[in-house]
Design an enzyme around this catalytic site. Sequence first.
Site, PDB file in Angstrom:
ATOM      1  N   TYR A   1       0.834  -1.215   0.000  1.00  0.00           N
ATOM      2  CA  TYR A   1       0.000   0.000   0.000  1.00  0.00           C
ATOM      3  C   TYR A   1       0.871   1.268   0.000  1.00  0.00           C
ATOM      4  CZ  TYR A   1      -4.034  -2.865   1.566  1.00  0.00           C
ATOM      5  OH  TYR A   1      -5.022  -3.793   1.690  1.00  0.00           O
TER       6      TYR A   1
ATOM      7  N   LEU B   1     -17.762  -0.604   2.358  1.00  0.00           N
ATOM      8  CA  LEU B   1     -18.615   0.435   1.758  1.00  0.00           C
ATOM      9  C   LEU B   1     -18.625   0.308   0.237  1.00  0.00           C
ATOM     10  CD1 LEU B   1     -17.657   3.613   3.860  1.00  0.00           C
ATOM     11  CD2 LEU B   1     -19.395   1.867   4.319  1.00  0.00           C
TER      12      LEU B   1
ATOM     13  N   ILE C   1     -13.354  -3.360   8.027  1.00  0.00           N
ATOM     14  CA  ILE C   1     -12.139  -2.544   7.898  1.00  0.00           C
ATOM     15  C   ILE C   1     -12.505  -1.464   6.894  1.00  0.00           C
ATOM     16  CG2 ILE C   1      -9.722  -2.567   7.114  1.00  0.00           C
ATOM     17  CD1 ILE C   1      -9.989  -4.463   9.364  1.00  0.00           C
TER      18      ILE C   1
ATOM     19  N   ASN D   1     -18.114   7.327  10.736  1.00  0.00           N
ATOM     20  CA  ASN D   1     -18.112   5.864  10.763  1.00  0.00           C
ATOM     21  C   ASN D   1     -18.122   5.289  12.181  1.00  0.00           C
ATOM     22  OD1 ASN D   1     -18.261   5.946   8.021  1.00  0.00           O
ATOM     23  ND2 ASN D   1     -16.077   5.586   7.676  1.00  0.00           N
TER      24      ASN D   1
HETATM   25  N1  NAP Z   1      -6.929  -7.873   1.728  1.00  0.00           N
HETATM   26  C1  NAP Z   1      -7.178  -7.313   0.568  1.00  0.00           C
HETATM   27  O1  NAP Z   1      -6.937  -7.873  -0.518  1.00  0.00           O
HETATM   28  C2  NAP Z   1      -7.810  -5.944   0.567  1.00  0.00           C
HETATM   29  C3  NAP Z   1      -8.363  -5.447  -0.626  1.00  0.00           C
HETATM   30  C4  NAP Z   1      -8.981  -4.189  -0.578  1.00  0.00           C
HETATM   31  C5  NAP Z   1      -9.027  -3.468   0.604  1.00  0.00           C
HETATM   32  N2  NAP Z   1      -8.450  -3.980   1.752  1.00  0.00           N
HETATM   33  C6  NAP Z   1      -8.448  -3.208   3.025  1.00  0.00           C
HETATM   34  O2  NAP Z   1      -9.777  -2.802   3.346  1.00  0.00           O
HETATM   35  C7  NAP Z   1      -9.821  -1.374   3.469  1.00  0.00           C
HETATM   36  C8  NAP Z   1     -11.185  -0.825   3.122  1.00  0.00           C
HETATM   37  O3  NAP Z   1     -11.560  -1.135   1.805  1.00  0.00           O
HETATM   38  P1  NAP Z   1     -11.514  -0.078   0.598  1.00  0.00           P
HETATM   39  O4  NAP Z   1     -10.534   0.995   0.895  1.00  0.00           O
HETATM   40  O5  NAP Z   1     -11.332  -0.880  -0.636  1.00  0.00           O
HETATM   41  O6  NAP Z   1     -13.003   0.504   0.509  1.00  0.00           O
HETATM   42  P2  NAP Z   1     -14.144   1.057   1.497  1.00  0.00           P
HETATM   43  O7  NAP Z   1     -13.657   1.114   2.886  1.00  0.00           O
HETATM   44  O8  NAP Z   1     -15.362   0.248   1.180  1.00  0.00           O
HETATM   45  O9  NAP Z   1     -14.401   2.505   0.895  1.00  0.00           O
HETATM   46  C9  NAP Z   1     -13.489   3.549   1.046  1.00  0.00           C
HETATM   47  C10 NAP Z   1     -14.119   4.777   0.372  1.00  0.00           C
HETATM   48  O10 NAP Z   1     -15.312   5.146   1.082  1.00  0.00           O
HETATM   49  C11 NAP Z   1     -15.230   6.519   1.453  1.00  0.00           C
HETATM   50  N3  NAP Z   1     -15.905   6.682   2.734  1.00  0.00           N
HETATM   51  C12 NAP Z   1     -15.482   6.299   3.962  1.00  0.00           C
HETATM   52  N4  NAP Z   1     -16.387   6.608   4.905  1.00  0.00           N
HETATM   53  C13 NAP Z   1     -17.416   7.211   4.266  1.00  0.00           C
HETATM   54  C14 NAP Z   1     -18.632   7.763   4.693  1.00  0.00           C
HETATM   55  N5  NAP Z   1     -19.001   7.751   5.971  1.00  0.00           N
HETATM   56  N6  NAP Z   1     -19.468   8.322   3.748  1.00  0.00           N
HETATM   57  C15 NAP Z   1     -19.129   8.317   2.444  1.00  0.00           C
HETATM   58  N7  NAP Z   1     -17.973   7.796   1.977  1.00  0.00           N
HETATM   59  C16 NAP Z   1     -17.122   7.253   2.873  1.00  0.00           C
HETATM   60  C17 NAP Z   1     -13.761   6.851   1.530  1.00  0.00           C
HETATM   61  O11 NAP Z   1     -13.587   8.240   1.290  1.00  0.00           O
HETATM   62  P3  NAP Z   1     -12.364   9.126   1.906  1.00  0.00           P
HETATM   63  O12 NAP Z   1     -11.157   8.254   1.943  1.00  0.00           O
HETATM   64  O13 NAP Z   1     -12.276  10.255   0.948  1.00  0.00           O
HETATM   65  O14 NAP Z   1     -12.778   9.580   3.287  1.00  0.00           O
HETATM   66  C18 NAP Z   1     -13.207   6.002   0.387  1.00  0.00           C
HETATM   67  O15 NAP Z   1     -13.367   6.647  -0.837  1.00  0.00           O
HETATM   68  C19 NAP Z   1      -8.671  -0.920   2.555  1.00  0.00           C
HETATM   69  O16 NAP Z   1      -8.334   0.431   2.785  1.00  0.00           O
HETATM   70  C20 NAP Z   1      -7.618  -1.916   2.930  1.00  0.00           C
HETATM   71  O17 NAP Z   1      -7.037  -1.600   4.187  1.00  0.00           O
HETATM   72  C21 NAP Z   1      -7.868  -5.205   1.748  1.00  0.00           C
END
Ligand code: NAP
Length: 270
Positions: free
Chosen positions: A50, A185, A223, A235
Amino acid sequence: MDSDSTVTLKSGNKMPVLGLGTWKLNERTADTIVSALQMGYRMIDTSGDYGTQPGIGEGLKKSGKSRDEYYLVTKVEEDDDAYQATKQDLSELGLEYADLMLIHRPPTRGVGTDLWRGLQRARDEGLTRDIGVSNYSVDQLKELMDKSGETPAVNQIEWSPFGFSRQMLEFCQHNGIIIQAYSPLTRGERLNDELLDELADKHETTPPLVLLRWSLQIGAVPIVKANQLNHLQENLEVFDFELDDEDMNRLNGLNDQYSSLSSKPMYIKS
Ligand SMILES: NC(=O)c1ccc[n+]([C@@H]2O[C@H](COP(=O)([O-])OP(=O)(O)OC[C@H]3O[C@@H](n4cnc5c(N)ncnc54)[C@H](OP(=O)(O)O)[C@@H]3O)[C@@H](O)[C@H]2O)c1
């Protein structure tokens, strides 16, 4: 339940019920970590690939929190030497140990028994307290468990009402594996949904919070990534309301095996 609540892993160690994701949290990383810890987040998820580990390390230091006040999850890649990669992750983070090390995804061949052995060695040497996997299907979990004689503490997988697996849920519950829900999300892709709006109105909350609450109540550990302070703060309101059985059933009905990464979540085989 609140942000200090925990689930117990099969090792007996405790893990917070909500985590902060850091994929793409490459701007103001250290400051965001400081703010998140001040607000009440206790778990941070990252990975060597990352690019956020140095910023997280800086933020953890700046926060003034002691090591037992936060829970750090990081990962090794499928072509890594897992033991060496763990050391590299810790060096970037400036930490002596991780709370949880994961195999980021299963390798193209096999189920990563060598990687698992590397993580076991890291754990034996105190470099991590628990070890687990990410993006493993039920069959891959079974094979790894058969070959290694050990059950992973966690399977971190893409998980939301729009894409989840009842078979995975039951298998993990039966074997004491905690599901960490990533992209809870849907990376914002499915937030415009009539049912989410309706339930948000009913509970005087917002669609993202309905999604996070569904994760918690189905027994997963979300997460969620947020760079913006208002999102970070919002959140944490996931602990302020409860979905009823009918809400949960209706949300479960949204499942169309959605994935923001590919045609379906990686752990769901055709
Ligand atoms: N193990 C794996 O293969 C893998 C793969 C993908 C992800 N992950 C982990 O899981 C974490 C979370 O998943 P993700 O980053 O893919 O997606 P997510 O958490 O589903 O979505 C993140 C997005 O949602 C926005 N957001 C957050 N809170 C919000 C709210 N209350 N209202 C509106 N929008 C909101 C964020 O905006 P802002 O950032 O602009 O606030 C960002 O654009 C990753 O960061 C990573 O640590 C792991």
